[in-house]
Design a protein around this motif. Sequence first.
Motif, PDB file in Angstrom:
ATOM      1  N   UNK A 197       0.869  -1.174   0.000  1.00 25.67           N
ATOM      2  CA  UNK A 197       0.000   0.000   0.000  1.00 25.67           C
ATOM      3  C   UNK A 197       0.901   1.218   0.000  1.00 25.67           C
ATOM      4  N   UNK A 198       0.758   2.039  -1.012  1.00 26.27           N
ATOM      5  CA  UNK A 198       1.543   3.266  -1.106  1.00 26.27           C
ATOM      6  C   UNK A 198       0.588   4.447  -1.094  1.00 26.27           C
ATOM      7  N   UNK A 199       1.037   5.538  -0.498  1.00 27.05           N
ATOM      8  CA  UNK A 199       0.230   6.751  -0.493  1.00 27.05           C
ATOM      9  C   UNK A 199       1.073   7.907  -0.998  1.00 27.05           C
ATOM     10  N   UNK A 200       0.570   8.573  -2.045  1.00 31.30           N
ATOM     11  CA  UNK A 200       1.279   9.689  -2.668  1.00 31.30           C
ATOM     12  C   UNK A 200       0.580  10.995  -2.314  1.00 31.30           C
ATOM     13  N   UNK A 201       1.369  12.022  -2.010  1.00 27.35           N
ATOM     14  CA  UNK A 201       0.810  13.345  -1.747  1.00 27.35           C
ATOM     15  C   UNK A 201      -0.016  13.805  -2.939  1.00 27.35           C
ATOM     16  N   UNK A 202      -1.182  14.376  -2.683  1.00 29.87           N
ATOM     17  CA  UNK A 202      -2.017  14.876  -3.769  1.00 29.87           C
ATOM     18  C   UNK A 202      -1.443  16.138  -4.400  1.00 29.87           C
ATOM     19  N   UNK A 203      -0.684  16.909  -3.612  1.00 30.44           N
ATOM     20  CA  UNK A 203      -0.238  18.202  -4.135  1.00 30.44           C
ATOM     21  C   UNK A 203       1.123  18.144  -4.813  1.00 30.44           C
ATOM     22  N   UNK A 204       2.006  17.250  -4.352  1.00 26.74           N
ATOM     23  CA  UNK A 204       3.344  17.203  -4.956  1.00 26.74           C
ATOM     24  C   UNK A 204       3.634  15.854  -5.604  1.00 26.74           C
ATOM     25  N   UNK A 205       2.682  14.911  -5.522  1.00 27.09           N
ATOM     26  CA  UNK A 205       2.787  13.626  -6.201  1.00 27.09           C
ATOM     27  C   UNK A 205       4.073  12.882  -5.840  1.00 27.09           C
ATOM     28  N   UNK A 206       4.445  12.900  -4.578  1.00 30.13           N
ATOM     29  CA  UNK A 206       5.615  12.146  -4.139  1.00 30.13           C
ATOM     30  C   UNK A 206       5.185  11.134  -3.085  1.00 30.13           C
ATOM     31  N   UNK A 207       5.949  10.061  -2.964  1.00 31.20           N
ATOM     32  CA  UNK A 207       5.605   8.992  -2.036  1.00 31.20           C
ATOM     33  C   UNK A 207       5.697   9.480  -0.598  1.00 31.20           C
ATOM     34  N   UNK A 208       4.602   9.311   0.138  1.00 31.51           N
ATOM     35  CA  UNK A 208       4.539   9.762   1.527  1.00 31.51           C
ATOM     36  C   UNK A 208       4.684   8.602   2.495  1.00 31.51           C
ATOM     37  N   UNK A 209       4.086   7.453   2.161  1.00 32.65           N
ATOM     38  CA  UNK A 209       4.197   6.284   3.028  1.00 32.65           C
ATOM     39  C   UNK A 209       4.037   5.014   2.215  1.00 32.65           C
ATOM     40  N   UNK A 210       4.622   3.930   2.739  1.00 28.96           N
ATOM     41  CA  UNK A 210       4.567   2.643   2.040  1.00 28.96           C
ATOM     42  C   UNK A 210       4.599   1.508   3.058  1.00 28.96           C
ATOM     43  N   UNK A 211       3.731   0.523   2.843  1.00 28.29           N
ATOM     44  CA  UNK A 211       3.715  -0.692   3.649  1.00 28.29           C
ATOM     45  C   UNK A 211       3.765  -1.880   2.702  1.00 28.29           C
ATOM     46  N   UNK A 212       4.632  -2.856   2.995  1.00 31.08           N
ATOM     47  CA  UNK A 212       4.825  -4.015   2.123  1.00 31.08           C
ATOM     48  C   UNK A 212       4.622  -5.294   2.927  1.00 31.08           C
ATOM     49  N   UNK A 213       3.886  -6.251   2.333  1.00 30.13           N
ATOM     50  CA  UNK A 213       3.659  -7.554   2.940  1.00 30.13           C
ATOM     51  C   UNK A 213       4.132  -8.650   1.989  1.00 30.13           C
ATOM     52  N   UNK A 214       4.506  -9.830   2.549  1.00 27.18           N
ATOM     53  CA  UNK A 214       4.846 -10.964   1.686  1.00 27.18           C
ATOM     54  C   UNK A 214       3.563 -11.678   1.272  1.00 27.18           C
ATOM     55  N   UNK A 215       3.712 -12.748   0.493  1.00 28.67           N
ATOM     56  CA  UNK A 215       2.532 -13.428  -0.057  1.00 28.67           C
ATOM     57  C   UNK A 215       1.695 -14.147   0.999  1.00 28.67           C
ATOM     58  N   UNK A 216       2.257 -14.266   2.237  1.00 28.18           N
ATOM     59  CA  UNK A 216       1.508 -14.883   3.334  1.00 28.18           C
ATOM     60  C   UNK A 216       0.820 -13.853   4.228  1.00 28.18           C
ATOM     61  N   UNK A 217       1.014 -12.573   3.926  1.00 27.74           N
ATOM     62  CA  UNK A 217       0.391 -11.522   4.714  1.00 27.74           C
ATOM     63  C   UNK A 217       1.248 -11.000   5.846  1.00 27.74           C
ATOM     64  N   UNK A 218       2.497 -11.460   5.907  1.00 23.75           N
ATOM     65  CA  UNK A 218       3.404 -10.994   6.968  1.00 23.75           C
ATOM     66  C   UNK A 218       4.055  -9.678   6.558  1.00 23.75           C
ATOM     67  N   UNK A 219       4.160  -8.761   7.510  1.00 27.01           N
ATOM     68  CA  UNK A 219       4.742  -7.449   7.246  1.00 27.01           C
ATOM     69  C   UNK A 219       6.218  -7.565   6.900  1.00 27.01           C
ATOM     70  N   UNK A 220       6.614  -6.941   5.790  1.00 24.13           N
ATOM     71  CA  UNK A 220       8.004  -6.938   5.345  1.00 24.13           C
ATOM     72  C   UNK A 220       8.667  -5.597   5.626  1.00 24.13           C
ATOM     73  N   UNK A 221       7.967  -4.527   5.342  1.00 22.08           N
ATOM     74  CA  UNK A 221       8.569  -3.200   5.501  1.00 22.08           C
ATOM     75  C   UNK A 221       7.473  -2.166   5.702  1.00 22.08           C
ATOM     76  N   UNK A 222       7.761  -1.192   6.517  1.00 27.80           N
ATOM     77  CA  UNK A 222       6.836  -0.078   6.732  1.00 27.80           C
ATOM     78  C   UNK A 222       7.671   1.203   6.761  1.00 27.80           C
ATOM     79  N   UNK A 223       7.269   2.169   5.944  1.00 24.47           N
ATOM     80  CA  UNK A 223       8.062   3.392   5.809  1.00 24.47           C
ATOM     81  C   UNK A 223       7.120   4.588   5.733  1.00 24.47           C
ATOM     82  N   UNK A 224       7.518   5.682   6.369  1.00 25.22           N
ATOM     83  CA  UNK A 224       6.773   6.926   6.294  1.00 25.22           C
ATOM     84  C   UNK A 224       7.772   8.082   6.161  1.00 25.22           C
TER      85      UNK A 224
END
Length: 228
Positions: A197-224
Amino acid sequence: MERVHPTLRAIYEEMAPNKPHPDQPLGHAEVKATNELLWARTRLGPPDDVSVLKEIRTSVEFPFMKDRETGTIGRGAPFCSNCYHMLPGVPSPHGRFTGYELDSVMNSVRRVDADDPDVDIDMGHRTLYRGELFTGEMAEYQGEQVVCLDVYLDGIRNGLSQMWYPDGTPKLRGNVVNGSASGEFLEWHPNGALKSRKFFDDNIYSLKEETVWDEHGDLVREWRREEG
């Protein structure tokens, strides 16, 4: 009516006595969104009269209906005849009804294969079809399966962007504004599990936050992104 912007209120009051569709146009999503955008312009200072409607872009969909070709949830929705008259100059990539009668003519939604030899790119990196700036849906296929579908307005991606795996499983879904990712983007693994799940700023169109899971649903990375 207190929350209706004066520009839309004037249009509504003019069409209300003879509105072509029996429904209430002020309750439709594209009209609500345009109303909020006009109020934002009023607060910030740019022009907010009827002439600026042509600068607004919309891409409306039926969230619980399946696409006719891909079978996945989310079908492009044309403007109803009320919205067509309420939003003069606002383009609708999914077409529009000009009247309520069963034989109303809906402007056809043009869907073009990205591999069509008539598709080209101009010096400004805008997409052309048969020599003209393209407005409509651009699809990529693998065999008979649509694997990528983007909405274009005047040669630039504007609207829902979707990708699928060759078996039809959703791969990616998000919104694009003037060629850049905007808001939430979701990506799935081939097994259907949510990949990111990635979220991009509406005004500057840059990545604001990202969460990544593996194929089993386990959290791999979380960044803000750190602010300031």
